[in-house]
Scaffold this active site. Structure first.
Site, PDB file in Angstrom:
ATOM      1  N   LEU A  43      -2.173  11.744  -5.542  1.00 33.49           N
ATOM      2  CA  LEU A  43      -1.348  12.134  -6.212  1.00 33.49           C
ATOM      3  C   LEU A  43      -2.407  12.719  -7.635  1.00 33.49           C
ATOM      4  O   LEU A  43      -2.060  13.877  -7.976  1.00 33.49           O
ATOM      5  CB  LEU A  43      -0.578  11.086  -6.817  1.00 33.49           C
ATOM      6  CG  LEU A  43       0.604  10.747  -6.205  1.00 33.49           C
ATOM      7  CD1 LEU A  43       1.240   9.227  -6.743  1.00 33.49           C
ATOM      8  CD2 LEU A  43       1.591  11.716  -5.779  1.00 33.49           C
ATOM      9  N   ALA A  44      -3.285  11.903  -8.020  1.00 29.91           N
ATOM     10  CA  ALA A  44      -3.866  12.750  -9.189  1.00 29.91           C
ATOM     11  C   ALA A  44      -4.878  13.762  -8.941  1.00 29.91           C
ATOM     12  O   ALA A  44      -4.690  15.046  -9.591  1.00 29.91           O
ATOM     13  CB  ALA A  44      -5.053  11.541  -9.627  1.00 29.91           C
ATOM     14  N   GLY A  45      -5.554  13.922  -7.720  1.00 31.66           N
ATOM     15  CA  GLY A  45      -6.387  15.065  -7.434  1.00 31.66           C
ATOM     16  C   GLY A  45      -5.538  16.268  -7.022  1.00 31.66           C
ATOM     17  O   GLY A  45      -5.970  17.183  -7.379  1.00 31.66           O
ATOM     18  N   HIS A 266      -1.456  -8.344  -4.323  1.00 36.99           N
ATOM     19  CA  HIS A 266       0.034  -8.477  -4.357  1.00 36.99           C
ATOM     20  C   HIS A 266       0.454  -9.748  -3.462  1.00 36.99           C
ATOM     21  O   HIS A 266       0.095  -9.821  -2.326  1.00 36.99           O
ATOM     22  CB  HIS A 266       0.407  -7.192  -3.382  1.00 36.99           C
ATOM     23  CG  HIS A 266       1.751  -6.571  -3.644  1.00 36.99           C
ATOM     24  ND1 HIS A 266       2.583  -7.262  -3.129  1.00 36.99           N
ATOM     25  CD2 HIS A 266       2.248  -5.593  -4.050  1.00 36.99           C
ATOM     26  CE1 HIS A 266       3.976  -6.744  -3.498  1.00 36.99           C
ATOM     27  NE2 HIS A 266       3.834  -5.524  -4.021  1.00 36.99           N
ATOM     28  N   ARG A 330       3.686 -10.202 -10.277  1.00 33.25           N
ATOM     29  CA  ARG A 330       2.607 -10.310  -8.997  1.00 33.25           C
ATOM     30  C   ARG A 330       1.440 -11.322  -9.182  1.00 33.25           C
ATOM     31  O   ARG A 330       1.356 -12.045  -8.098  1.00 33.25           O
ATOM     32  CB  ARG A 330       2.226  -9.150  -8.724  1.00 33.25           C
ATOM     33  CG  ARG A 330       3.108  -8.037  -8.216  1.00 33.25           C
ATOM     34  CD  ARG A 330       2.377  -6.480  -8.117  1.00 33.25           C
ATOM     35  NE  ARG A 330       3.529  -5.794  -7.778  1.00 33.25           N
ATOM     36  CZ  ARG A 330       3.402  -4.447  -7.380  1.00 33.25           C
ATOM     37  NH1 ARG A 330       1.975  -3.766  -7.695  1.00 33.25           N
ATOM     38  NH2 ARG A 330       4.119  -3.569  -7.013  1.00 33.25           N
ATOM     39  N   GLU A 425      -6.178   6.133 -10.048  1.00 31.94           N
ATOM     40  CA  GLU A 425      -6.844   4.827  -9.785  1.00 31.94           C
ATOM     41  C   GLU A 425      -8.435   4.579 -10.109  1.00 31.94           C
ATOM     42  O   GLU A 425      -8.803   3.910 -10.487  1.00 31.94           O
ATOM     43  CB  GLU A 425      -6.410   4.367  -8.464  1.00 31.94           C
ATOM     44  CG  GLU A 425      -6.600   2.880  -8.232  1.00 31.94           C
ATOM     45  CD  GLU A 425      -6.280   2.169  -6.763  1.00 31.94           C
ATOM     46  OE1 GLU A 425      -5.586   3.025  -6.284  1.00 31.94           O
ATOM     47  OE2 GLU A 425      -6.585   1.010  -6.566  1.00 31.94           O
ATOM     48  N   LEU A 441       1.922   5.368  -9.577  1.00 30.74           N
ATOM     49  CA  LEU A 441       2.245   6.862  -9.050  1.00 30.74           C
ATOM     50  C   LEU A 441       2.437   7.712 -10.580  1.00 30.74           C
ATOM     51  O   LEU A 441       2.192   8.842 -10.545  1.00 30.74           O
ATOM     52  CB  LEU A 441       3.675   6.857  -8.421  1.00 30.74           C
ATOM     53  CG  LEU A 441       3.699   5.973  -7.040  1.00 30.74           C
ATOM     54  CD1 LEU A 441       4.849   6.269  -6.256  1.00 30.74           C
ATOM     55  CD2 LEU A 441       2.554   6.444  -6.163  1.00 30.74           C
TER      56      LEU A 441
END
Lengths: 636, 222, 248
Positions: A43-45, A266, A330, A425, A441
């Site tokens: 997503l970032a890249g 998680h 969590r 991340e 996200l």
């Protein structure tokens, strides 16, 4: 190492707006002359590479996968948070900011988190314009669901595949730029080193995984969007290829590594089924809305779950946290599961598991309602375990899922190496010690679409960056070092596969630096990891050659870095003598067994600086909270 | 608008041509069968039908040219696509299983080729009367007699029946497939098209097969 | 349990390949298919032989990296399942298992079971996007979209780009993949603006890459791990036809 966070002055709400105006711009004609390398296409890249190319920069993008679309952002299930307040339930940018800061156990920067919340609303607009098929109501408007750690419904989702759909949006934007020649995309290409020339990041050394060819890439700036380091634990919910190499190489060149001990476990994953296990599968957190978590009251009770009577079951989350019950956050849910198993009441052959029981929900709501809500998850569970969760309770156990730590960056997302930017991340910036669901996200896309393109332009406009040749010393040395390392891996000719070392490291890390940590265990790990590393360099066997597709070689290089990085994680965990978020030190807990933060001594970011041949040095960036009041998280 | 040549060059465009010509050929088959079934009404009706076609000669020629054109295009597209498809998989699997595709869908080229060879024989046989010079002696329009005589030969009857069965298989896939290629196979239409495709292919085959059957059973004779 | 594998081994793109037999003893039925291969590979490394190269990454059925033709079926015998989510309990003890790479001109073998699927990416680059730049877009709720359309778009968008459709098709056609993308965007108002251009450009690139043509055998649909329906192929055909006759 100078740690200047460069947080703009002014009040929280106007910092980013002011900063955007204060930053310098690059004229369109000059943009064409500037080149940026983006490593990683998650997503970032992908969003960063696409946006930079749209702005007019020359971009080269790299990913180790065979397609940019396969980066691990694709696996995110739940959703993406945004302070749209479409539901009119009292959400606001400030509330999202507050929830995120609190969820991170007050270990993140206020200014960054506020900017994240502010940018969140634009992300949804952008994604919808790209054709991301978010869930909708019958009236045609966007649907929202609620998620852990929030009292409002602000999570946008696309079935259980939100990550995939958002990534396909970013990937399509990237594909468009590749198609028109603005981005040169290198797939099956792994960055093996960073090149720092005259104090600035000016390029990278890359190995083509299909041909084994090693190439040098020169640019005006380098962006790392290479994800987290959860695979240090061997077993995690990360893809098997996820690795720490890019960020760790940058660290070795002088980039500060922040909070490496912050890892998120998680609570609802499918338990390990045997030694052969290569990866853990997450079951969405949403299952805890209707499932009840329990273990038998008696130790070593091996009866089948359905034959254990109600009064012999311990619904421990409901017992300990009557306020939140099965919906405790969590970190707390994970720790409680571990406690139950440590006390000998764990279920399954390994004793490492707890039940997530839907029988109450099925009798209350009817099977069809439960089916409607969770059918695909139940199906996935049955596919993997061969057990029918409608009839017998699910078995779950916590697993490593996300890493909040990462390369240290300032407000501009620039690391301590000028010209090296880190997003998603891979950086440490926004989640503090614990990330809330549906926030990863959001951060990846905020960094890539909106923040980095602005701050990177400022860097390119305000620094004179003389052109560098790929034959410059730093590049030749970089390539030589990479080649020497590959040669060394081949030359050991020992007896063990890279995977066997990775598995052993993972067990060590999980045992001593996992859900609960203590001084003795961490010290033990710090003693054992170097021994394992020694064994690795003595007894490793890499088959084949470096001049072809060689998955053993890829793995060996990554494991070599994990073996060094694991030590850094333990060192950081040892130095943080408090419990906060995902970092739980058993010495620092309340009488009821809750995490005990020490704001007086540890309200800081721990930033590690590599020292060649010596132990790394820790620097501190202290965190100032001007807008929120530090409070103890309570979910009782 | 896209030029016709670039439309035809694209695989999807070529499939559209395949579908449209296929549709036309199905139409021809229906008309042809309707004419043939007059055999059950006796020589008079049938021969009258054959004769009256000649009364509209210009229209007949337009139909004939159109029919041949469609046929050629259908075949040319089939050859082109088959070549393309062979090239697309240069190395075959050592082991390959088919999960849901039907045999008829996988053997279109085979069924098509047999039907084509039958059509060629059919033309040589009845239209040009090359294979059966004795037909030259019959009157121009004694179609009835030619037909009945032909089916007295077991070879002809066998070849005819085989071809019709393969034609049924060809149509069974082809009719549904043409709607898919034209983009019309969706939603509620799917079931209708599937039923119609299966129904029509069986009806056509049954119709064509009824004639040799009737002759074999002696229900129709000279 | 134990199984006997017959695996395609090919050292590089240009070198010839062949099927090689391996015994895989001590397999647990709880293992995933890829974990079984991991184990076989560990054994090969210990013996100093080159392990079998195969593509994999997320191992949870979403990234689309894993491939493998297993006993002649793309992604193996379980329905709606990627190879990474296939478990050994789906096989009989002592079974012979044939493992081959995807076979298509447009997916050349790089090594053993690893193929190059970048042709899919190039099809996407030709038109699989909505041409909007970052920023300056309308509010997300500015255009209401019917839930039915949004759901159908999502059905098509679920494609993971694994290439099983191509592998299973007797013509190595990529129509299911291309149509999934075209359908996803054609069903949304955002994607309709450049719908014609997209359909034409993606089909042209698909042809150029050397994929075969669709003969509507529907074999693709049967092996698709995300159960993409062939009705999206009908939609692509429709979009293409519409685009071809448009005056623009």
């Amino acid at each position: 190492m100078q740690l200047d966070a460069k947080i703009p002055a002014g009040n929280l709400e106007s910092k980013w707006t002011r900063h955007k105006f204060d930053m310098k711009l690059v004229s369109p004609a000059n943009k064409r002359k500037k080149k940026v390398l983006v490593v990683g296409t998650g997503l970032a890249g992908a969003s960063a590479a696409a946006t930079l190319a749209e702005l007019g920069y020359q971009v080269e993008a790299f990913c180790y996968q065979d397609s940019a679309r396969r980066a691990h952002s694709i696996a995110a299930q739940g959703g993406i948070n945004a302070a749209k307040n479409y539901q009119g339930d009292g959400d606001s940018i400030y509330r999202l900011f507050y929830d995120t800061i609190k969820g991170g156990d007050f270990r993140a920067r206020e200014a960054n988190v506020y900017r994240l919340a502010e940018t969140s609303v634009q992300i949804i607009d952008q994604a919808v314009a790209q054709g991301v098929p978010f869930a909708r109501e019958y009236g045609g408007l966007l649907a929202n669901r609620s998620f852990g750690g929030a009292q409002v419904s602000r999570t946008f989702y696309a079935r259980g595949q939100t990550g995939q759909q958002l990534l396909l949006g970013a990937y399509s934007a990237l594909s468009r730029q590749v198609g028109c020649g603005a981005v040169a995309l290198h797939t099956r290409s792994e960055m093996l080193d960073l090149v720092v020339h005259e104090g600035r990041a000016r390029g990278i050394i890359v190995r083509n995984l299909a041909t084994g060819k090693i190439t040098r890439h020169v640019a005006d700036a380098v962006v790392l969007a290479t994800g987290g380091y959860g695979n240090t634990f061997y077993l995690s919910t990360n893809a098997t290829g996820c690795n720490v190499t890019a960020t760790y190489r940058a660290y070795k060149h002088g980039a500060g590594f922040a909070n490496p001990c912050y890892t998120q476990i998680h609570p609802t994953c499918i338990p390990v089924s045997g030694d052969h296990q290569s990866k853990l599968t997450l079951m969405s957190e949403s299952l805890r809305n209707d499932g009840r978590v329990w273990v038998p009251k008696a130790m070593g009770d091996k009866r089948s779950p359905t034959s254990i009577p109600e009064d012999e079951r311990d619904y421990y989350l409901e017992r300990k946290y009557p306020g939140y019950g099965n919906l405790a956050p969590r970190d707390i849910a994970s720790r409680s599961a571990k406690e139950a198993c440590d006390s000998g009441r764990g279920i399954g052959d390994s004793g490492l598991g707890v039940y997530l029981d839907f029988s109450a929900a099925i009798s209350r709501l009817g099977k069809s309602v439960v089916e409607e809500r969770y059918a695909n998850l139940f199906q996935m569970y049955e596919k993997i375990t061969d057990e029918n969760p409608y009839e017998t309770p699910m078995r779950i156990y916590p697993a490593v899922h996300y890493t909040m730590g990462g390369l240290w960056v300032d407000y501009n997302l620039e690391s301590t190496i000028p010209g090296l930017f880190v997003i998603g991340e891979a950086n440490f910036s926004d989640h503090g010690a614990n990330r809330l669901g549906a926030s990863a996200l959001m951060q990846g896309l905020a960094d890539g679409y909106f923040i980095l393109p602005a701050t990177l332009s400022h860097y390119l406009a305000s620094n004179s960056l003389p052109s560098v040749s790929a034959d410059a010393g730093a590049f030749t040395e970089g390539q030589a070092a990479v080649e020497a390392r590959i040669h060394k891996l081949f030359s050991i000719q020992g007896s063990r596969s890279p995977n066997s070392f990775h598995r052993e490291l993972g067990l060590l890390m999980w045992e001593h630096c996992g859900m609960a940590r203590d001084k003795a265990g961490l010290e033990k790990a710090l003693q054992k990891i170097p021994e394992l590393r020694e064994a690795f360099w003595q007894d490793l066997r890499v088959t084949g050659t470096g001049e072809a597709l060689n998955q053993q070689l890829e793995k060996a290089g990554r494991v070599a870095d994990f073996l060094e990085f694991g030590e850094l994680m333990c060192r950081d965990a040892l130095s943080r003598e408090e419990s906060c978020g995902g970092h739980f030190r058993t010495e620092y807990q309340t009488e009821e067994g809750e995490a005990k933060r020490d704001d007086e001594h540890y309200s800081h970011v721990s930033v590690w600086e590599h020292q060649e041949g010596r132990a790394p040095v820790m620097h501190k960036e202290s965190l100032a909270f001007e807008n929120v009041k530090l409070a103890t998280r309570s979910y009782k | 608008m896209m030029s016709i040549s670039s439309f035809y060059r694209s695989s999807v465009g070529c499939k559209v041509v395949m579908a449209l010509t296929g549709l036309g050929l199905v139409g021809f088959l229906c008309a042809h069968l309707a004419g043939n079934l007059l055999v059950f009404k006796g020589p008079e009706a049938m021969n009258h039908y054959a004769r009256s076609l000649r009364d509209y000669l210009p229209i007949l020629w337009v139909l004939r040219v159109g029919l041949v054109g469609m046929f050629m295009l259908h075949i040319a597209s089939a050859i082109r696509l088959t070549q393309l498809n062979r090239k697309a998989r240069p190395v075959e699997y050592a082991k390959k299983k088919n999960v849901q595709s039907t045999i008829s869908s996988r053997t279109m080229m085979l069924s098509g080729t047999v039907v084509l060879s039958f059509v060629l024989y059919h033309l040589a046989h009845l239209t040009f009367r090359w294979t059966h010079p004795e037909f030259q002696e019959l009157g121009d329009f004694d179609v009835y007699q030619m037909l009945v005589m032909s089916f007295h030969s077991p070879y002809v009857a066998f070849f005819y029946c085989l071809s019709i069965l393969l034609l049924m298989s060809h149509l069974h896939h082809g009719i549904v497939s043409l709607f898919q290629s034209l983009g019309l196979y969706h939603g509620g239409l799917q079931l209708v098209i599937r039923m119609a495709g299966a129904g029509l292919s069986v009806l056509l085959a049954a119709g064509f097969l009824s004639i040799p059957t009737a002759i074999f059973c002696g229900w129709i004779g000279l | 349990m134990k199984v006997r594998l017959h695996v395609w081994r090919q050292p590089s793109s240009n070198a010839p390949g062949k099927m090689v037999q391996y015994d895989a003893p001590n397999i647990s039925p709880a293992m995933s298919f890829l974990e079984m291969l991991d184990l076989v590979n560990e054994g090969l490394v210990e013996k100093g032989e080159e392990p079998i190269a195969f593509d994999h990454d997320c191992r949870e059925g979403i990234c689309g990296t894993c491939s493998l033709m297993i006993n002649g079926v793309a992604h193996g015998p379980s329905e709606a399942t990627t190879t990474c989510q296939l478990h050994m309990r789906s096989f009989r003890d002592g079974e012979d298992i044939y493992i081959e790479p995807w076979r298509a001109q447009a997916f050349p073998v790089l090594r053993d079971l690893v193929t190059d699927r970048s042709s899919f990416d190039r099809i996407m680059q030709a038109g699989g996007f909505v041409s909007v730049n970052t920023g300056g877009v309308p509010d997300a709720n500015a255009i209401p979209i019917s839930k039915v359309d949004a759901d159908s778009a999502m059905d098509a968008a679920a494609c993971i780009g694994c290439g099983a459709c191509v592998a299973a098709c007797k013509n190595a056609s990529a129509m299911l993949f291309v149509s999934a993308k075209v359908s996803h965007l054609a069903l949304l108002p955002q994607g309709q603006v450049e719908g014609s251009m997209r359909a034409k450009a993606m089909v042209a690139q698909m042809d150029q890459e050397g994929f075969g043509a669709c003969t509507n055998t529907k074999e693709c649909e049967a092996v698709c791990p995300k159960e993409i329906s062939v009705s999206s192929i009908a939609r692509l055909n429709r979009e293409f036809l519409k685009a071809s006759v448009e005056s623009r």
